[in-house]
Enzyme design. Structure first.
Site, PDB file in Angstrom:
ATOM      1  N   MET A   1       0.015  -2.418  12.005  1.00  0.00           N
ATOM      2  CA  MET A   1      -0.772  -3.549  12.772  1.00  0.00           C
ATOM      3  C   MET A   1      -0.822  -2.607  14.061  1.00  0.00           C
ATOM      4  SD  MET A   1      -1.781  -5.157  10.528  1.00  0.00           S
ATOM      5  CE  MET A   1      -2.806  -6.274  11.265  1.00  0.00           C
TER       6      MET A   1
ATOM      7  N   GLU B   1      -7.241  -1.977  -2.723  1.00  0.00           N
ATOM      8  CA  GLU B   1      -6.373  -1.327  -1.878  1.00  0.00           C
ATOM      9  C   GLU B   1      -5.562  -0.883  -2.456  1.00  0.00           C
ATOM     10  OE1 GLU B   1      -6.452  -4.176   2.508  1.00  0.00           O
ATOM     11  OE2 GLU B   1      -4.682  -3.579   1.238  1.00  0.00           O
TER      12      GLU B   1
ATOM     13  N   HIS C   1      -8.426  -1.165   5.866  1.00  0.00           N
ATOM     14  CA  HIS C   1      -8.922  -2.047   6.152  1.00  0.00           C
ATOM     15  C   HIS C   1      -9.043  -2.808   5.605  1.00  0.00           C
ATOM     16  CE1 HIS C   1      -9.751  -4.105   9.757  1.00  0.00           C
ATOM     17  NE2 HIS C   1     -11.269  -4.904   9.474  1.00  0.00           N
TER      18      HIS C   1
ATOM     19  N   ILE D   1      -1.960  -0.396  17.215  1.00  0.00           N
ATOM     20  CA  ILE D   1      -3.212   0.455  18.030  1.00  0.00           C
ATOM     21  C   ILE D   1      -2.560   1.560  18.543  1.00  0.00           C
ATOM     22  CG2 ILE D   1      -5.077   0.987  19.494  1.00  0.00           C
ATOM     23  CD1 ILE D   1      -5.589  -2.363  18.776  1.00  0.00           C
ATOM     24  N   LEU D   2      -2.498   2.921  17.725  1.00  0.00           N
ATOM     25  CA  LEU D   2      -2.714   4.391  18.747  1.00  0.00           C
ATOM     26  C   LEU D   2      -2.809   4.687  20.189  1.00  0.00           C
ATOM     27  CD1 LEU D   2      -1.751   6.309  15.233  1.00  0.00           C
ATOM     28  CD2 LEU D   2      -0.440   5.001  16.255  1.00  0.00           C
TER      29      LEU D   2
ATOM     30  N   ASN E   1       1.004  -1.326   0.279  1.00  0.00           N
ATOM     31  CA  ASN E   1      -0.070  -0.019  -0.023  1.00  0.00           C
ATOM     32  C   ASN E   1       0.714   1.299  -0.268  1.00  0.00           C
ATOM     33  OD1 ASN E   1      -2.832  -0.452   0.197  1.00  0.00           O
ATOM     34  ND2 ASN E   1      -2.034  -1.494   1.448  1.00  0.00           N
TER      35      ASN E   1
HETATM   36  C1  GAR Z   1      -2.911  -4.434   4.229  1.00  0.00           C
HETATM   37  O1  GAR Z   1      -4.024  -4.984   3.775  1.00  0.00           O
HETATM   38  C2  GAR Z   1      -4.111  -3.825   5.204  1.00  0.00           C
HETATM   39  O2  GAR Z   1      -5.714  -3.470   4.826  1.00  0.00           O
HETATM   40  C3  GAR Z   1      -3.931  -4.589   5.895  1.00  0.00           C
HETATM   41  O3  GAR Z   1      -2.363  -5.190   6.215  1.00  0.00           O
HETATM   42  C4  GAR Z   1      -2.258  -5.387   4.398  1.00  0.00           C
HETATM   43  C5  GAR Z   1      -0.594  -4.777   4.649  1.00  0.00           C
HETATM   44  O4  GAR Z   1       0.100  -4.725   3.594  1.00  0.00           O
HETATM   45  N1  GAR Z   1      -4.608  -4.315   7.031  1.00  0.00           N
HETATM   46  C6  GAR Z   1      -4.778  -4.480   8.992  1.00  0.00           C
HETATM   47  O5  GAR Z   1      -4.787  -5.660   8.521  1.00  0.00           O
HETATM   48  C7  GAR Z   1      -5.339  -3.729  10.021  1.00  0.00           C
HETATM   49  N2  GAR Z   1      -5.789  -4.082  10.886  1.00  0.00           N
HETATM   50  P1  GAR Z   1       1.202  -4.175   3.207  1.00  0.00           P
HETATM   51  O6  GAR Z   1       1.799  -3.992   4.341  1.00  0.00           O
HETATM   52  O7  GAR Z   1       1.601  -4.998   1.841  1.00  0.00           O
HETATM   53  O8  GAR Z   1      -0.237  -2.559   2.339  1.00  0.00           O
END
Ligand code: GAR
Length: 209
Positions: free
Chosen positions: A97, A181, A116, A99-100, A21
């Site tokens: 990952m 995403e 999310h 929580i702030l 992302n």
């Molecule tokens: C993403 O799919 C995001 O939605 C998820 O972690 C992944 C990170 O991927 N986030 C959560 O689950 C937050 N609760 P990336 O490091 O390749 O962007």
């Protein structure tokens, strides 16, 4: 600044993982008309793959290790101190990952964006994709929302659905969700950077340019 463009909103991107992302945001911000500029990337662990993506793109990056702090408050304060140094207006949690604590929400009110991998309010938490599979839903998706003091709860900026196929594994479904995403997160961050989003109660109002 490029002729014909205005200053972009400076953001920090917070990461824990591989950073796909983050990469989508880096790629989007190549366009000088994109509303935000990534001023700094902050990881909560030194081995986050996203750090290499930041380095390769020439973006400042720092590690604020969760394990170096005794509690969520001091950890969050350290993150905010790091982002403050880079003079940012907002934070984007892109696969972050942790929580702030509310300290961050007070420093950046209506200016922390999270992506999310589910259609909130369904399947909040760290295992959204696994929960969706276990629940047997046939549609899940992506939510991009402002962060408030409850986990995976704040006002929704954008949502898009993803089909769940009968033979999906967590990895296959997560990849399908991540492709979505990579489109919707940059759209939301662009709109935030251009000042097009206004939080009204639980809702986000979009205005056009
Ligand atoms: C993403 O799919 C995001 O939605 C998820 O972690 C992944 C990170 O991927 N986030 C959560 O689950 C937050 N609760 P990336 O490091 O390749 O962007």
């Amino acid at each position: 600044m490029i002729a014909g463009t205005t200053a972009r909103t400076r953001i920090a991107v917070l990461v824990s993982g591989s950073g796909s992302n983050l990469q989508a945001l880096i790629d989007a911000s190549v366009d000088p008309h994109f509303g935000a500029e990534i001023a700094v990337v902050v990881a909560d662990r030194p081995n986050a793959g996203a750090l290499k993506r930041a380095a390769d793109a020439g973006i400042a990056h720092v590690v604020v290790s969760w394990s170096d702090y005794s509690d969520r408050e001091t950890f969050t304060t350290a993150i905010c101190d790091a982002t403050h140094t880079h003079d940012v207006t907002g934070l984007v949690l892109a696969g972050f990952m942790r929580i702030l604590s509310p300290v961050a929400i007070r420093r950046y009110p209506d200016a922390i964006i999270n992506v999310h991998p589910a259609l909130l309010p369904a399947f909040p938490g760290a295992d959204a994709v696994g929960q969706a599979l276990a629940h047997g839903v046939t549609v899940t998706g992506v939510t991009v929302h402002f962060v408030d003091e409850q986990v995976d709860h704040g006002p929704i900026i954008l949502q898009e659905s993803a089909a769940v196929h009968p033979d999906d594994t967590i990895d296959i479904l997560h990849r399908r969700i991540q492709q979505i995403e990579h489109t919707v997160l940059p759209l939301a961050v662009d709109a935030f950077g251009k000042g097009l989003l206004r939080v009204v109660g639980r809702r986000v109002e979009w205005s056009s340019l």
